[in-house]
Write a protein that holds these residues in place. Structure first.
Motif, mmCIF file in Angstrom:
data_model
loop_
_atom_site.group_PDB
_atom_site.id
_atom_site.type_symbol
_atom_site.label_atom_id
_atom_site.label_comp_id
_atom_site.label_asym_id
_atom_site.label_seq_id
_atom_site.Cartn_x
_atom_site.Cartn_y
_atom_site.Cartn_z
ATOM 1 N N ASN A 276 8.777 3.417 3.033
ATOM 2 C CA ASN A 276 7.855 2.222 2.333
ATOM 3 C C ASN A 276 7.503 2.512 0.741
ATOM 4 O OD1 ASN A 276 6.184 4.508 2.281
ATOM 5 N ND2 ASN A 276 4.622 3.929 3.927
ATOM 6 N N ASN A 277 8.304 3.499 0.404
ATOM 7 C CA ASN A 277 8.178 3.501 -1.023
ATOM 8 C C ASN A 277 6.938 4.425 -1.568
ATOM 9 O OD1 ASN A 277 9.766 3.319 -3.398
ATOM 10 N ND2 ASN A 277 8.297 1.775 -4.429
ATOM 11 N N ARG A 278 6.461 5.264 -0.671
ATOM 12 C CA ARG A 278 5.363 5.826 -1.075
ATOM 13 C C ARG A 278 5.629 7.292 -1.432
ATOM 14 N NH1 ARG A 278 0.939 2.712 -1.850
ATOM 15 N NH2 ARG A 278 1.037 0.939 -0.582
ATOM 16 N N LEU A 279 4.984 7.879 -2.351
ATOM 17 C CA LEU A 279 5.036 9.296 -2.859
ATOM 18 C C LEU A 279 4.579 9.986 -1.919
ATOM 19 C CD1 LEU A 279 4.871 9.194 -6.811
ATOM 20 C CD2 LEU A 279 7.065 9.881 -5.416
ATOM 21 N N VAL A 280 5.078 11.106 -1.440
ATOM 22 C CA VAL A 280 4.496 12.243 -0.362
ATOM 23 C C VAL A 280 4.745 13.321 -0.746
ATOM 24 C CG1 VAL A 280 4.644 12.838 1.976
ATOM 25 C CG2 VAL A 280 5.049 10.356 1.351
ATOM 26 N N MET A 281 3.591 14.131 -0.418
ATOM 27 C CA MET A 281 3.922 16.000 -0.996
ATOM 28 C C MET A 281 3.127 16.465 0.110
ATOM 29 S SD MET A 281 1.909 17.362 -4.336
ATOM 30 C CE MET A 281 3.029 16.731 -5.535
ATOM 31 N N HIS A 282 3.694 17.534 0.611
ATOM 32 C CA HIS A 282 3.142 18.405 1.799
ATOM 33 C C HIS A 282 1.921 18.995 1.089
ATOM 34 C CE1 HIS A 282 2.696 21.536 4.583
ATOM 35 N NE2 HIS A 282 3.431 21.064 5.258
ATOM 36 N N ASP A 283 1.090 18.961 2.102
ATOM 37 C CA ASP A 283 -0.283 19.678 1.788
ATOM 38 C C ASP A 283 -0.495 20.900 1.103
ATOM 39 O OD1 ASP A 283 -1.440 17.366 3.033
ATOM 40 O OD2 ASP A 283 -2.124 18.565 4.905
ATOM 41 N N LEU A 284 0.577 21.923 1.388
ATOM 42 C CA LEU A 284 0.696 22.990 0.813
ATOM 43 C C LEU A 284 0.957 22.920 -0.401
ATOM 44 C CD1 LEU A 284 1.778 25.443 3.656
ATOM 45 C CD2 LEU A 284 -0.476 25.228 2.737
ATOM 46 N N ILE A 285 1.896 22.249 -0.719
ATOM 47 C CA ILE A 285 2.442 21.903 -2.191
ATOM 48 C C ILE A 285 1.394 21.226 -3.061
ATOM 49 C CG2 ILE A 285 3.916 20.903 -3.546
ATOM 50 C CD1 ILE A 285 6.403 20.927 -1.312
#
Length: 910
Positions: A276-285
């Motif tokens: 969906n073109n969303r920027l996702v980042m893992h919580d730990l990162i």
């Protein structure tokens, strides 16, 4: 699999809980009626009304009803319990950390239908115990071979290390301690690097104190250049979860080269761009990135480069402790609250690039703003103007909805690099001045600016503008005289009640796909509208002053959706020399093909009425003529033989009869005729029609195909699945009193599949199993002693439904359903219109066939106290009825023979 189970998946952050669960979800979702994956529950629930948002998403994903809104958590709980209790679903609640989250989204197993599975991921095993989860699974660290394979896929794009790197790979595994996230990040960071670069990076990793996971992940961060580090920290602090294109615009205005920078972060597995073109980042990162910022000055938040933690933000703004170190501020409070802003709070923030305020109110406004600002997102900005010393030449995004601005002259003079400007709900804004000095503007939104009267002509010449909205500007009288917007994709001017003129189009607009002019006072459209060659959706609902359409509108070959709901009949202006080839010989207004157009034509035209060669609007799929006046025209003379039209809506029109030519629409699936009070007959229908909604058509008497289908004669409409005749009391003569036993019909039972609802209060006498109820919200029947089940070809279901009469209430819609052996059979939405109705449904048994000699059938309502069941019936249809006795001797067979609720004189007078 008829039991309901909750399954808990727990383990430390980064161990792979979400990855495993998502894989399980993707592999098994198809086995359930509906499914929902609620990601980031912990993070979302921290926002204001976060749990309500999660409840709404759950309901939307399962029910598909975007209009269903939840006022508060308790209300959401009740709706979930009522609406999902009969649905067999797969639900994932990802990253839960509070019991309240579980209580709001999956309080008990009984909230969902039999066979449902609810999977919960969390770092807290005790939380699963408190919630009495049935089964738990601890995600373990990978063994050596699994870890090596995962690492190798990211470091070498193979399932094992390449020659010369085996020993270094072993060192990497020891650094990552079997944690999948660390393996992925380390592997991605080392991909394509030399032996010496590998050795240097891993030597640094070995020296990290306590091998803290943040420090391990930081190896990838330290390897970034300064530009990429800024991008990473901005995303971690401000833009996680945002649209990637939006973030690129903002970071590009900072000179960070985000296209390549985000690509680098993605290659190193520090960020991901989802479908969906969303920027996702893992919580730990994200935590690692924010910890890097916090360590800049652990005890003085005013010296951080970025502020996001609400306590730090409040302290800095109220105590005026900001410094020139601050580059960005996110004001996201746990709940909406007032910040007592010091007017001088921003004075020292000379390098401030971002100010984002989702939910705080401010006691006063600033007397200074940094000229380094690229993003100013400040709803309810507390002053009538920006600080006089703010020129904003670097500003890219300006969002100040619901603010006090009256004049914006200085804004439009100085904001030369502006791309997005949103000024919705600015109640005091009266006009948009010359905007020609902002050539880069891409999005301009001025919705609900109720005092806005005038828009400068320069708005029509912004070559990069893609989105333009003046919706609900009720006093707007003047738009730009012409539009030369080569990049425009979306234009919304609906509900501009005072707007009478639409601009001329000065150039071809290939990208403009959607125009809404609904409920404006526009009198005509310019002939130049034909230049909008890419237009797909055109809404002219309620445009009652629009008396003519230009013939050039016929050039819109890509039009997909056309709506004229709640307006009068249109005429299309034509010059004699440009009359299309499908013009009627009668010279009156007609509707050509599936188009919404009527043409004034010369009487001496020689074109045949049967001409179907027209290709006007060849892509049209949705067509709405609701509330239009149709009776004085030959609108249906020249229906096109279109195969694209899927939905046709004539609701609340004065149509008397559907023309035979409608059968040419071979692609039509859905025909809506709600509340057509003068409609008397439906003689012809397209061959592939699936649904006919004629509810409220009180004059309807003749509907041969409906009569055939439910009298089990040779119905020609094999695809017809649903007929709604609520309130059609005159149809009782042709259908209601003569619903025949399907065994007496000439057709195959499979040709009868579908349902119908019509006024009445009688279950047909041939039903083998019948039961009366006491006006309750469900009707259940247990049928025992069934014989010859291998002979059963189908089942007929019937229920008598009555509405509760509520004085002073609008006529409500009712959601009803039926299931067999706890399997959902059908759901319907109906309008009973104040009287009892008969609901008949014909289904093949197949998956509902009982394994033993009993069957349970249940009719029920969804969250609706306005409807109840009076009686219900079930009839099994066998191949050879004369050899079968499927009646249960112990079952009471009531002879339900109740007169109609509606008096005959009322029918005659309707």
């Amino acid at each position: 699999m008829n039991d309901i189970r909750m399954i808990g998946v727990f383990g430390v952050g980064g161990i792979g809980k979400t990855t495993i669960t998502k894989a399980i979800y993707n592999l098994n979702a198809y086995q359930f009626e509906d499914s929902c994956f609620l990601a980031n529950v912990r993070e979302t629930s921290k926002r204001e009304c976060g749990l309500v948002q999660l409840q709404e998403k759950l309901l939307y994903d399962i029910l598909g009803d975007s209009s269903l809104k939840v006022d508060n958590v308790d209300r959401g709980i009740n709706i979930i319990k009522e609406r999902l209790c009969c649905k067999r679903i797969l639900l994932v609640l990802d990253d839960v950390d509070q019991l309240a989250q579980l209580e709001a989204l999956s309080g008990e197993s009984g909230w969902f239908g039999l066979g449902s599975r609810i999977i919960i991921t969390t770092r807290d095993k005790h939380l699963l115990t408190k919630h009495k989860v049935d089964l738990t699974y601890k995600v373990k660290q990978m063994d050596h071979n699994e870890a090596l394979q995962l690492f190798s896929w990211h470091a070498f794009k193979k399932d094992k290390p390449i020659d010369g790197f085996v020993q270094l790979s072993e060192h990497a595994l020891r650094c990552a301690r079997g944690l999948p996230l660390a393996l992925v990040v380390l592997g991605s960071n080392l991909y394509g690097r030399s032996f010496h670069e590998w050795k240097s990076a891993l030597d640094k990793c070995k020296r990290l104190p306590n091998k803290n996971i943040h420090n391990i992940l930081r190896v990838s961060y330290d390897d970034l250049d300064d530009n990429e580090k800024d991008i990473f920290l901005d995303i971690a602090c401000f833009f996680k979860g945002e649209d990637a294109d939006y973030v690129v615009k903002i970071l590009d205005s900072c000179g960070f080269f985000p296209d390549i920078g985000i690509r680098v972060l993605s290659d190193k597995s520090l960020v991901t761009i989802e479908e969906n073109n969303r920027l996702v980042m893992h919580d730990l990162i994200q935590e690692m990135g924010r910890e890097i910022v916090r360590q800049e000055s652990p005890k003085e938040p005013g010296r951080h480069s970025r502020l996001w933690f609400h306590e730090d933000v409040r302290y800095v703004l109220e105590e005026n402790t900001g410094t020139n170190k601050i580059e960005g501020i996110l004001v996201e409070l746990p709940e909406r609250d007032l910040i007592h802003l010091s007017s001088k709070a921003f004075t020292k923030m000379k390098r401030l690039r971002f100010f984002i305020n989702p939910n705080a109110c401010f006691s006063e406004g600033p007397n200074y703003l940094s000229n380094e600002l690229r993003l100013l997102d400040w709803p309810e900005y507390p002053l009538q103007a920006l600080p006089s010393n703010f020129h904003g030449k670097k500003l890219s995004v300006f969002r100040v909805s619901n603010s006090l601005f009256k004049e914006l002259k200085e804004v439009f003079e100085n904001f030369q690099n502006m791309k997005i400007m949103e000024l919705s709900d600015c109640k005091f804004l009266t006009k948009i001045p010359d905007i020609s000095r902002i050539p880069s503007l891409e999005k301009l939104t001025l919705s609900s600016c109720e005092s806005l009267v005038e828009v400068h002509d320069s708005v029509g010449y912004l070559n990069k503008l893609t989105h333009l909205s003046f919706s609900k500007c009720s006093n707007l009288t003047t738009l730009p005289r012409s539009l030369k917007l080569r990049s425009l994709e979306w234009l919304d001017i609906r509900d501009c009640l005072s707007l009478q003129n639409f601009p001329e189009i000065e150039c071809e607009m290939h990208f403009l796909s959607s125009i809404s002019l609904a409920y404006t006072a526009i009198k005509e459209l310019p002939s130049s509208i034909g230049y909008i060659t890419g237009l797909e959706d055109l809404c002219l609902d309620g445009c009652k002053s629009l008396l003519n359409l230009p013939s050039s509108i016929l050039q819109l070959q890509n039009l997909r959706s056309l709506s004229f709901k709640d307006r009068f009949l249109l005429k299309v202006r034509n010059k004699r020399q440009s009359i299309p080839s499908f013009v009627s010989t009668e010279g009156s207004e007609i509707l050509s093909g599936v188009k919404l157009l009527s043409l004034q034509t010369p009487k001496n035209s020689s074109v045949s009425n049967d001409d179907c060669s027209s290709t006007v609007f060849p892509a049209l799929q949705f067509f709405n003529l609701g509330k239009c006046v149709l009776s004085e025209s030959n609108l249906f003379k020249l229906f096109n033989c279109s195969s694209t039209l899927q939905d046709l809506d004539f609701s609340r029109t004065d149509i008397v009869s559907l023309p035979p030519s409608i059968k040419r629409f071979i692609g039509l699936n859905r025909l809506i005729l709600q509340d057509c009070k003068q409609l008397q007959e439906i003689v012809e229908l397209p061959p592939n029609i699936k649904e006919v909604d004629a509810s409220g058509c009180m004059s309807l008497e003749i509907f041969p195909e409906a009569s055939k289908k439910f009298q089990f004669n040779a119905c020609n409409l094999k695809a017809l699945e649903w007929i709604d005749l609520c309130g059609c009391h005159k149809m009782l003569v042709n259908i209601g009193n003569h619903v025949a036993d399907p065994l007496l019909g000439k057709g195959q039972f499979k040709d009868l599949l579908g349902g119908i609802i019509l006024p009445g209060n009688r279950i047909p006498d041939w039903f083998s199993h019948r039961k009366e109820t006491s006006n309750i919200n469900s009707c259940e029947m247990d049928i025992n002693g069934l014989l010859y089940m291998d002979e059963v070809v189908g089942i007929v279901l019937c229920a008598i439904i009555g509405p509760n009469i509520l004085i002073g209430r609008e006529r409500p819609l009712h959601s009803i359903g039926v299931k067999i052996n706890d399997n959902e059979v059908q759901e319907r939405v109906v309008d009973l219109m104040g009287s009892d109705h008969v609901w008949l449904e014909y289904v093949v048994l197949e998956s509902f066939k009982p394994k033993e000699d009993n069957m349970q059938v249940k009719f029920y309502r969804y969250l609706d106290e306005l409807v109840f069941f009076k009686s219900c019936g079930v009839h099994l249809v066998h191949k050879h009825e004369e050899n079968v006795k499927d009646h249960d001797p112990a079952l009471l067979h009531e002879n339900v023979d109740v007169h109609l609720d509606v008096p005959s004189e009322e029918i005659e007078n309707s």
